[in-house]
Design a protein around this motif. Structure first.
Motif, PDB file in Angstrom:
ATOM      1  N   VAL A  37       0.869  -1.189   0.000  1.00 16.39           N
ATOM      2  CA  VAL A  37       0.000   0.000   0.000  1.00 16.39           C
ATOM      3  C   VAL A  37       0.900   1.231   0.000  1.00 16.39           C
ATOM      4  CG1 VAL A  37      -1.707   1.341   1.295  1.00 16.39           C
ATOM      5  CG2 VAL A  37      -1.854  -1.171   1.274  1.00 16.39           C
ATOM      6  N   ALA A  72      -7.030   5.211   6.146  1.00 20.44           N
ATOM      7  CA  ALA A  72      -6.492   4.040   6.859  1.00 20.44           C
ATOM      8  C   ALA A  72      -7.623   3.123   7.303  1.00 20.44           C
ATOM      9  CB  ALA A  72      -5.650   4.493   8.049  1.00 20.44           C
ATOM     10  N   ASN A  73      -8.706   3.713   7.782  1.00 24.21           N
ATOM     11  CA  ASN A  73      -9.873   2.907   8.168  1.00 24.21           C
ATOM     12  C   ASN A  73     -10.527   2.269   6.955  1.00 24.21           C
ATOM     13  OD1 ASN A  73     -10.552   3.016  11.176  1.00 24.21           O
ATOM     14  ND2 ASN A  73     -10.020   5.144  10.725  1.00 24.21           N
ATOM     15  N   VAL A  77      -6.183  -0.712   7.129  1.00 23.86           N
ATOM     16  CA  VAL A  77      -4.836  -0.854   7.708  1.00 23.86           C
ATOM     17  C   VAL A  77      -4.775  -0.222   9.107  1.00 23.86           C
ATOM     18  CG1 VAL A  77      -3.735  -0.990   5.437  1.00 23.86           C
ATOM     19  CG2 VAL A  77      -3.881   1.227   6.597  1.00 23.86           C
ATOM     20  N   ASP A  78      -5.943   0.103   9.639  1.00 24.91           N
ATOM     21  CA  ASP A  78      -5.995   0.761  10.955  1.00 24.91           C
ATOM     22  C   ASP A  78      -5.490  -0.159  12.062  1.00 24.91           C
ATOM     23  OD1 ASP A  78      -8.438  -0.475   9.977  1.00 24.91           O
ATOM     24  OD2 ASP A  78      -9.324   0.021  11.924  1.00 24.91           O
ATOM     25  N   LYS A  79      -5.718  -1.469  11.940  1.00 27.50           N
ATOM     26  CA  LYS A  79      -5.300  -2.404  13.004  1.00 27.50           C
ATOM     27  C   LYS A  79      -3.819  -2.763  12.867  1.00 27.50           C
ATOM     28  CE  LYS A  79      -9.557  -3.290  14.709  1.00 27.50           C
ATOM     29  NZ  LYS A  79     -10.216  -2.183  13.968  1.00 27.50           N
ATOM     30  N   GLU A  80      -3.426  -3.165  11.651  1.00 23.90           N
ATOM     31  CA  GLU A  80      -2.036  -3.611  11.445  1.00 23.90           C
ATOM     32  C   GLU A  80      -1.052  -2.454  11.505  1.00 23.90           C
ATOM     33  OE1 GLU A  80      -4.522  -4.841   9.711  1.00 23.90           O
ATOM     34  OE2 GLU A  80      -4.407  -6.997  10.042  1.00 23.90           O
ATOM     35  N   PHE A  82       0.465   1.507   9.861  1.00 28.52           N
ATOM     36  CA  PHE A  82       0.980   2.126   8.638  1.00 28.52           C
ATOM     37  C   PHE A  82       1.972   3.209   9.021  1.00 28.52           C
ATOM     38  CE2 PHE A  82      -2.852   4.240  10.052  1.00 28.52           C
ATOM     39  CZ  PHE A  82      -2.578   5.588   9.920  1.00 28.52           C
ATOM     40  N   ALA A 105       1.894   0.940   3.865  1.00 29.78           N
ATOM     41  CA  ALA A 105       1.326  -0.137   4.684  1.00 29.78           C
ATOM     42  C   ALA A 105       1.329  -1.432   3.889  1.00 29.78           C
ATOM     43  CB  ALA A 105      -0.101   0.223   5.092  1.00 29.78           C
ATOM     44  N   GLY A 106       0.873  -2.483   4.552  1.00 26.07           N
ATOM     45  CA  GLY A 106       0.637  -3.745   3.851  1.00 26.07           C
ATOM     46  C   GLY A 106       1.647  -4.824   4.149  1.00 26.07           C
ATOM     47  N   LYS A 107       2.703  -4.500   4.841  1.00 25.61           N
ATOM     48  CA  LYS A 107       3.616  -5.533   5.327  1.00 25.61           C
ATOM     49  C   LYS A 107       4.397  -4.977   6.513  1.00 25.61           C
ATOM     50  CE  LYS A 107       7.749  -4.742   2.595  1.00 25.61           C
ATOM     51  NZ  LYS A 107       8.677  -5.121   1.549  1.00 25.61           N
ATOM     52  N   LYS A 108       4.955  -5.893   7.295  1.00 29.39           N
ATOM     53  CA  LYS A 108       5.741  -5.478   8.458  1.00 29.39           C
ATOM     54  C   LYS A 108       6.977  -4.735   7.964  1.00 29.39           C
ATOM     55  CE  LYS A 108       7.011  -6.492  12.980  1.00 29.39           C
ATOM     56  NZ  LYS A 108       6.504  -5.390  13.794  1.00 29.39           N
TER      57      LYS A 108
END
Ligand code: AMP
Ligand code: ZN
Length: 114
Positions: A37, A72-73, A77-80, A82, A105-108
């Motif tokens: 993201v 984000a909501n 991606v609000d929980k994981e 960003f 966002a989208g990965k650690k």
């Protein structure tokens, strides 16, 4: 501003993959994503960078961050989580001189600069 790519995106001269729009803020997918993201969130008003902000822009910057919260909501991606980055000036490698916030966002994210 005539020669600004992001102003051209705002006025529709250049196409973009929009993910959010309101009266003051536009968000679209980065052309060259660095993460699963990668969204750019910009004020529609042409402001070159953070260093060019005036006191009168305070509310507008707040609106940009409210938009980031909504995006984000919306994209979930609000929980994981960003990351939000704004490159300002030469040493930070800013290439487009219209204030923008990268939402990643989208990965650690393993590498942290700060
Ligand atoms: P910066 O290096 O922080 O100034 O970021 C500029 C960003 O704009 C880069 O990540 C580019 O990939 C992105 N970019 C440039 N032109 C476009 C465009 N027409 N549509 C979407 N993203 C763009
Ligand atoms: Zn501009």
């Amino acid at each position: 501003m005539a020669d600004c790519i992001f102003c051209k995106i705002v006025n529709g001269e250049i196409p973009s993959n929009k993910v959010y729009e309101d009266d003051n803020v536009l968000a679209f997918k980065d052309l060259n994503p660095q993460m699963p993201v990668h969204i750019l969130v910009i004020p529609k008003k042409h402001i070159e960078s953070i260093i060019d902000l005036k006191e009168e822009d305070e509310k507008l910057v707040g609106k940009v961050f409210t938009a980031i919260n909504k995006i984000a909501n919306d994209i979930g991606v609000d929980k994981e989580g960003f990351r939000v980055i704004s490159n300002c000036g030469q040493d930070a490698g800013q290439t487009v001189k219209h204030l923008h916030f990268h939402v990643l966002a989208g990965k650690k994210m393993s590498e942290k600069i700060v």
